[in-house]
Design a protein around this motif. Structure first.
Motif, PDB file in Angstrom:
ATOM      1  N   ALA A 115      -5.198   4.350  -1.910  1.00 22.18           N
ATOM      2  CA  ALA A 115      -3.880   4.700  -2.443  1.00 22.18           C
ATOM      3  C   ALA A 115      -3.988   5.787  -3.509  1.00 22.18           C
ATOM      4  O   ALA A 115      -3.161   6.715  -3.562  1.00 22.18           O
ATOM      5  CB  ALA A 115      -3.207   3.454  -3.018  1.00 22.18           C
ATOM      6  N   PHE A 145       0.824  -1.211   0.000  1.00 17.72           N
ATOM      7  CA  PHE A 145       0.000   0.000   0.000  1.00 17.72           C
ATOM      8  C   PHE A 145       0.861   1.266   0.000  1.00 17.72           C
ATOM      9  O   PHE A 145       0.604   2.210  -0.755  1.00 17.72           O
ATOM     10  CB  PHE A 145      -0.909  -0.049   1.225  1.00 17.72           C
ATOM     11  CG  PHE A 145      -1.769   1.163   1.423  1.00 17.72           C
ATOM     12  CD1 PHE A 145      -2.729   1.526   0.497  1.00 17.72           C
ATOM     13  CD2 PHE A 145      -1.627   1.942   2.556  1.00 17.72           C
ATOM     14  CE1 PHE A 145      -3.517   2.641   0.682  1.00 17.72           C
ATOM     15  CE2 PHE A 145      -2.412   3.057   2.754  1.00 17.72           C
ATOM     16  CZ  PHE A 145      -3.364   3.398   1.821  1.00 17.72           C
ATOM     17  N   ILE A 157      -6.985  -2.870   6.013  1.00 14.72           N
ATOM     18  CA  ILE A 157      -6.232  -4.012   5.476  1.00 14.72           C
ATOM     19  C   ILE A 157      -6.125  -5.118   6.524  1.00 14.72           C
ATOM     20  O   ILE A 157      -6.349  -6.291   6.239  1.00 14.72           O
ATOM     21  CB  ILE A 157      -4.833  -3.548   5.022  1.00 14.72           C
ATOM     22  CG1 ILE A 157      -4.947  -2.622   3.805  1.00 14.72           C
ATOM     23  CG2 ILE A 157      -3.945  -4.746   4.672  1.00 14.72           C
ATOM     24  CD1 ILE A 157      -3.630  -2.002   3.388  1.00 14.72           C
ATOM     25  N   PRO A 177      -3.375   7.742   5.686  1.00 10.01           N
ATOM     26  CA  PRO A 177      -3.276   6.323   5.329  1.00 10.01           C
ATOM     27  C   PRO A 177      -3.547   5.354   6.465  1.00 10.01           C
ATOM     28  O   PRO A 177      -3.616   4.146   6.226  1.00 10.01           O
ATOM     29  CB  PRO A 177      -1.816   6.196   4.879  1.00 10.01           C
ATOM     30  CG  PRO A 177      -1.092   7.182   5.739  1.00 10.01           C
ATOM     31  CD  PRO A 177      -2.051   8.328   5.972  1.00 10.01           C
ATOM     32  N   SER A 209      -4.958   1.385   6.520  1.00  6.41           N
ATOM     33  CA  SER A 209      -4.082   0.355   7.072  1.00  6.41           C
ATOM     34  C   SER A 209      -4.847  -0.556   8.030  1.00  6.41           C
ATOM     35  O   SER A 209      -4.678  -1.781   8.017  1.00  6.41           O
ATOM     36  CB  SER A 209      -2.901   1.005   7.800  1.00  6.41           C
ATOM     37  OG  SER A 209      -2.119   1.779   6.911  1.00  6.41           O
ATOM     38  N   THR A 254      -8.722  -0.541  -0.842  1.00  7.96           N
ATOM     39  CA  THR A 254      -7.315  -0.216  -0.589  1.00  7.96           C
ATOM     40  C   THR A 254      -6.708   0.524  -1.777  1.00  7.96           C
ATOM     41  O   THR A 254      -5.974   1.503  -1.612  1.00  7.96           O
ATOM     42  CB  THR A 254      -6.532  -1.502  -0.295  1.00  7.96           C
ATOM     43  OG1 THR A 254      -7.120  -2.176   0.826  1.00  7.96           O
ATOM     44  CG2 THR A 254      -5.082  -1.190   0.005  1.00  7.96           C
TER      45      THR A 254
END
Length: 557
Positions: A219, A120, A237, A230, A234, A215
């Protein structure tokens, strides 16, 4: 219900009223074949009644099975009685196996999450290089402020707008980014599998790919320069990895919740490089909301899972990305006699968080009304990105620049660096609050941690400048100390994780002297933000408050 054991341990199947002969010892494959034959002969209801009433399956390892079988040889079949297993030992064995499996899955979750966050981060940097042709570097915030606008306006304005268009395309293709609950997975013989329509298969595949698509959208949002962070993606994820593993290997709901918490801990640990903060984030944000997750024997395996996942994720990300902190911590000193000044800063941070909450509510209502007027939903992220780009022409500090903007504010006036006065910082604060709310409500994907860190650092530095002007020669603490304490206070007020905010600042500074002023500032900021939270106010009858992430999410559903 029949239990299919596909392991290498032998099975012994005993019918009620009779005992099996030693020569008729069943093997695993024989039992499975007989079970599948009966499965095909009976309907679902009949099969459940027949096998539940006639079959008892015991799992025995070879060391227990063979001596007992040999001991029964030479005896009459009618006199053989198989000893019943100890229910306590069986339950304890299954409990231990489930917990060991959960710990292994937590380690696997941490490793996969660390690798996913690594990919990522690389994707964000690649998108930035494509847009800026490799011009962005360390100190790009100051470079953007001093570079003429005619050289940077295409990247500043068109970049976020193009990122919003890509996000709209991904959201439309996958029907939104919110993953629907997956059906319970069970093993079935191939002959009993129903025919699944092609449309249903595509729907399930699209549902499974929504998390990776989100995701990628995050980005693109961050790489194009929108005013978000971010760390939220995260955590997404980590929870997505944990949700997939729990769907495949975990049946108990309490263990699934523990694995989801381990995934979120791994996301914070790898995203911030702060494993302790990741563990406390999982406890505050997830496990504290579950009534039975941290009680009794379950608390041990829950804590161990969080720690293992956080350590594994941090180890992998540290090996690949290095151990450099997110932003440079300047030299500072904190005097105990000035603690009330830090507490006043905490109250100001709480007011700033309240203003951000009201601004978010207003921007969400505005985008909903725009959509109700007939504006296509896919235009909202484009409009949000375009507006962010236009404002960044005057205030480039509002863009996501991998915490380079935080470095620029904290290093203000140090060794000839760019000086940010209180008036300029106040303007940047207002622009940052407005644009972060707009970007989030328009449908762009990102988190609030990075904007909260910048808001806290900027407010703390402006507060230190004002104190220096009001108390010339009497203030012992430098401005940077107020900026660092403001970081933790705004995170606590915006993200509702006070303990995580305190530990995060400690892990970033590695200095215990920051803990005392941070405790009071975080406590006051958290209290003020909760007391003035707009979501607690009773909604008007003609405009009920809806629980929607954004106007675009509402249209997608």
């Amino acid at each position: 219900m029949l239990l299919f054991h596909l392991r290498c341990r032998p099975l012994l199947v005993i019918r009620h009223g009779e005992a099996s002969k030693p020569s008729d010892q069943r093997t695993s494959s024989h039992c499975i074949n007989r079970a599948c034959e009966c499965w095909n002969r009976h309907s679902a209801a009949s099969r459940l009644r027949t096998w539940k009433s006639k079959l008892i399956t015991f799992r025995l390892n070879e060391k227990q099975l063979h001596p007992r079988v040999h001991a029964f040889r030479g005896q009459e079949a009618s006199t053989r009685v198989w000893p019943e297993p100890d229910p306590y030992e069986t339950e304890k064995l299954e409990f231990d196996v489930k917990q060991q499996t959960l710990l292994l899955l937590a380690c696997l979750t941490g490793l996969i999450t660390g690798g996913g966050i690594l990919v990522f981060s690389k994707l964000i940097h690649e998108i930035q290089d494509v847009i800026w042709q490799g011009q962005l570097h360390n100190g790009c915030t100051v470079w953007l402020r001093h570079t003429p606008i005619d050289k940077t306006w295409p990247q500043l304005v068109l970049g976020p707008a193009a990122g919003g268009a890509v996000v709209s395309l991904l959201r439309t293709a996958f029907g939104g980014f919110e993953q629907q609950p997956m059906p319970a997975w069970r093993w079935r013989p191939r002959s009993l599998l129903p025919a699944v329509p092609l449309q249903q298969i595509w729907g399930q595949a699209r549902n499974a790919l929504r998390s990776p698509a989100k995701t990628v959208a995050a980005a693109v949002t961050l790489g194009s320069g929108a005013s978000l962070g971010p760390e939220g993606p995260s955590v997404e994820i980590g929870t997505s990895v944990a949700r997939t593993l729990s769907y495949l290997f975990v049946r108990q709901k309490r263990y699934r919740q523990t694995l989801l918490a381990a995934g979120s801990a791994a996301g914070i640990s790898a995203g911030f490089g702060a494993p302790i903060s990741g563990v406390f984030f999982a406890v505050e944000a997830i496990l504290s909301r579950e009534s039975g997750s941290m009680k009794g024997k379950e608390s041990g395996v829950a804590v161990a899972s969080l720690l293992l996942a956080s350590v594994c994720a941090q180890t992998l990300s540290k090996t690949s990305l290095g151990a450099a902190p997110l932003f440079t911590v300047p030299q500072y000193s904190i005097q105990a006699t000035e603690l009330p000044l830090y507490w006043a800063l905490g109250a100001l941070c709480g007011l700033l968080c309240t203003a951000f909450a009201y601004c978010s509510e207003a921007s969400s209502a505005t985008f909903r009304s725009i959509q109700d007027d007939g504006v296509p939903a896919w235009l909202l992220p484009v409009a949000g990105g375009l507006l962010c780009g236009l404002v960044s022409l005057a205030y480039p500090e509002i863009r996501y620049q991998a915490f380079d903007n935080v470095d620029a504010v904290l290093q203000s006036g140090i060794r000839g660096a760019q000086v940010y006065g209180p008036a300029l910082i106040l303007q940047i604060l207002i622009a940052k609050v407005l644009l972060t709310s707009i970007c989030r409500s328009s449908g762009l994907v990102g988190g609030l941690y990075a904007p909260s860190i910048f808001l806290g650092a900027a407010l703390g530095m402006a507060y230190g400048d004002v104190l220096e002007a009001l108390l010339p020669g009497l203030l012992m603490s430098p401005q940077q100390s107020f900026g660092l304490v403001g970081v933790a206070a705004v995170i606590a007020g915006n993200c509702r994780v006070p303990l995580t905010a305190i530990l995060l600042l400690f892990e970033l500074t590695h200095d215990y002297s920051t803990v005392l002023p941070t405790l009071g500032a975080v406590g006051l900021s958290y209290w003020v933000s909760l007391a003035l939270d707009p979501s607690k106010a009773p909604p008007a009858k003609e405009q009920p408050v809806e629980d929607e992430a954004s106007a675009f999410d509402k249209a997608s559903r």
